[in-house]
Write an enzyme that holds these catalytic residues in place. Structure first.
Site, mmCIF file in Angstrom:
data_model
loop_
_atom_site.group_PDB
_atom_site.id
_atom_site.type_symbol
_atom_site.label_atom_id
_atom_site.label_comp_id
_atom_site.label_asym_id
_atom_site.label_seq_id
_atom_site.Cartn_x
_atom_site.Cartn_y
_atom_site.Cartn_z
ATOM 1 N N LYS A 54 0.836 -1.201 0.000
ATOM 2 C CA LYS A 54 0.000 0.000 0.000
ATOM 3 C C LYS A 54 0.875 1.257 0.000
ATOM 4 O O LYS A 54 0.600 2.214 -0.727
ATOM 5 C CB LYS A 54 -0.960 -0.027 1.196
ATOM 6 C CG LYS A 54 -2.082 -1.050 0.988
ATOM 7 C CD LYS A 54 -2.826 -1.447 2.246
ATOM 8 C CE LYS A 54 -3.746 -2.640 1.941
ATOM 9 N NZ LYS A 54 -4.319 -3.289 3.120
ATOM 10 N N GLN A 98 -4.610 -2.035 9.480
ATOM 11 C CA GLN A 98 -4.466 -3.333 8.809
ATOM 12 C C GLN A 98 -5.141 -4.430 9.633
ATOM 13 O O GLN A 98 -4.875 -4.584 10.814
ATOM 14 C CB GLN A 98 -2.973 -3.651 8.596
ATOM 15 C CG GLN A 98 -2.717 -4.928 7.826
ATOM 16 C CD GLN A 98 -3.274 -4.896 6.401
ATOM 17 O OE1 GLN A 98 -3.150 -3.906 5.689
ATOM 18 N NE2 GLN A 98 -3.911 -5.985 5.986
ATOM 19 N N ASP A 121 -10.869 2.954 4.073
ATOM 20 C CA ASP A 121 -10.935 1.498 3.901
ATOM 21 C C ASP A 121 -12.355 0.991 4.186
ATOM 22 O O ASP A 121 -12.611 -0.217 4.101
ATOM 23 C CB ASP A 121 -9.930 0.835 4.852
ATOM 24 C CG ASP A 121 -9.525 -0.567 4.397
ATOM 25 O OD1 ASP A 121 -9.575 -0.847 3.183
ATOM 26 O OD2 ASP A 121 -9.167 -1.389 5.258
#
Ligand code: NAP
Length: 286
Positions: A54, A98, A121
């Site tokens: 990323k 994450q 996200d």
């Protein structure tokens, strides 16, 4: 029939080209660079690889990434506090925590510490609700990427039977909602589903999101179905690829299908967050 490939690498490259132009325009106009903060807890090698990928993509499109790496032993309170700081930080436009975090941490509490305006996200309840009501908001990145891939190949959805195998909050559940919003008729399958083979055989569009390599047998696929394999375990998907490709009309490879679309969606949502954020900054300056 041999299926056409749904090429996530090619489609994501086109999205990232667009994001790169938008980032350059934003930076020129506002004198600051859009910034994505990534938060990683612990030492899981796969998670480290995902976060590094990323950050590399951010660099490729001219975005800043701020990497926060935290010890596996921290508790929920420390993680929540760190994420709240990022939520309040005027130099941060988007936040990615994450998944998964170590088991002793309350992941939901940590996700909820993300300001929904920075939830690029798409993991907060607020984002999920907006998506469920079809009211915009940030999409969960992998489901958003799957929809963008289907659209890139003009796969028709209204009235088609979509079967989603998996119901996790970040993947199966939201992708079913996005398909429903596009007028597909949606069936969810999960670990307690009876007769999985029969459910899969009814799918015009199949989304496999179980994380069980080879769970979906090629012979279950309805001839002409569109097969999206989001599963990823050591370069192996949930679907028996070669046999499924003999029956499907379209299929995603693993790797090179859903994975690159997830990162492209994350970065497309980050530049969008940066623009919205900039507007709020300007409005709040007297
Ligand atoms: P998860 O939280 O473990 O959820 C797995 C889901 O699959 C659950 O709903 C589970 O059912 C269901 N399931 C498990 N075994 C099953 C079986 N035998 N039959 C039917 N359903 C079954 O996993 P996740 O985070 O959603 O991830 C799923 C997969 O997608 C993983 O391989 C992951 O690596 C991959 N993934 C890929 C990307 C990408 O960018 N490519 C992003 C995210 C995830 P229950 O709810 O009943 O337990």
């Amino acid at each position: 029939m041999t299926a056409r490939i749904l090429d996530g690498r090619a489609v994501s490259a086109a999205i990232l080209d667009r994001v790169r132009r938008e980032v350059a325009e934003f930076t020129g106009e506002h004198g600051r660079t859009p910034t994505l903060a990534t938060v990683l807890v612990g030492d899981d090698p796969a998670s480290h690889t995902y976060v590094r990928m990323k950050a590399n993509r951010c660099a490729q499109v001219g975005m800043h990434s701020r990497r926060i790496e935290l010890d596996a032993a921290i508790g929920t309170e420390t993680l929540v506090g760190r994420i709240r700081e990022l939520s309040a930080d005027p130099d941060v436009d988007g936040i990615l925590l994450q998944h998964p975090v170590p088991g002793h941490i309350d992941e939901r509490a940590a996700f909820e510490a993300i300001d929904p305006a920075k939830d690029v996200d798409g993991v907060t309840r607020a984002s999920f609700a907006m998506m469920a009501f079809d009211e915009g908001g940030f999409r969960s990145a992998t489901p958003g990427g799957i929809m963008a891939l289907l659209d890139a190949y003009d796969v028709p959805l209204p009235g088609r039977h979509a079967v989603v195998v998996g119901r996790s909050p970040i993947l199966g559940r939201p992708v079913g909602m996005l398909l429903l919003a596009r007028d597909a008729t949606v069936t969810y399958c999960h670990s307690r589903t009876a007769g999985l083979a029969d459910r899969v055989a009814e799918a015009d569009v199949l989304v496999a999101a179980a994380g069980r390599p080879g769970l979906i047998r090629g012979e279950w696929i309805k001839p002409g179905a569109v097969v999206i394999d989001a599963g990823y375990a050591g370069n192996t998907g949930d679907v028996e690829y070669a046999a499924a490709a003999e029956r499907a009309s379209y299929i995603t490879p693993v790797p090179g299908g859903v994975g690159p679309m997830t990162i492209a969606t994350l970065l497309a949502q980050t530049i969008r967050a940066a623009r919205d954020h900039q507007t709020r900054r300007v409005v709040s300056v007297p």
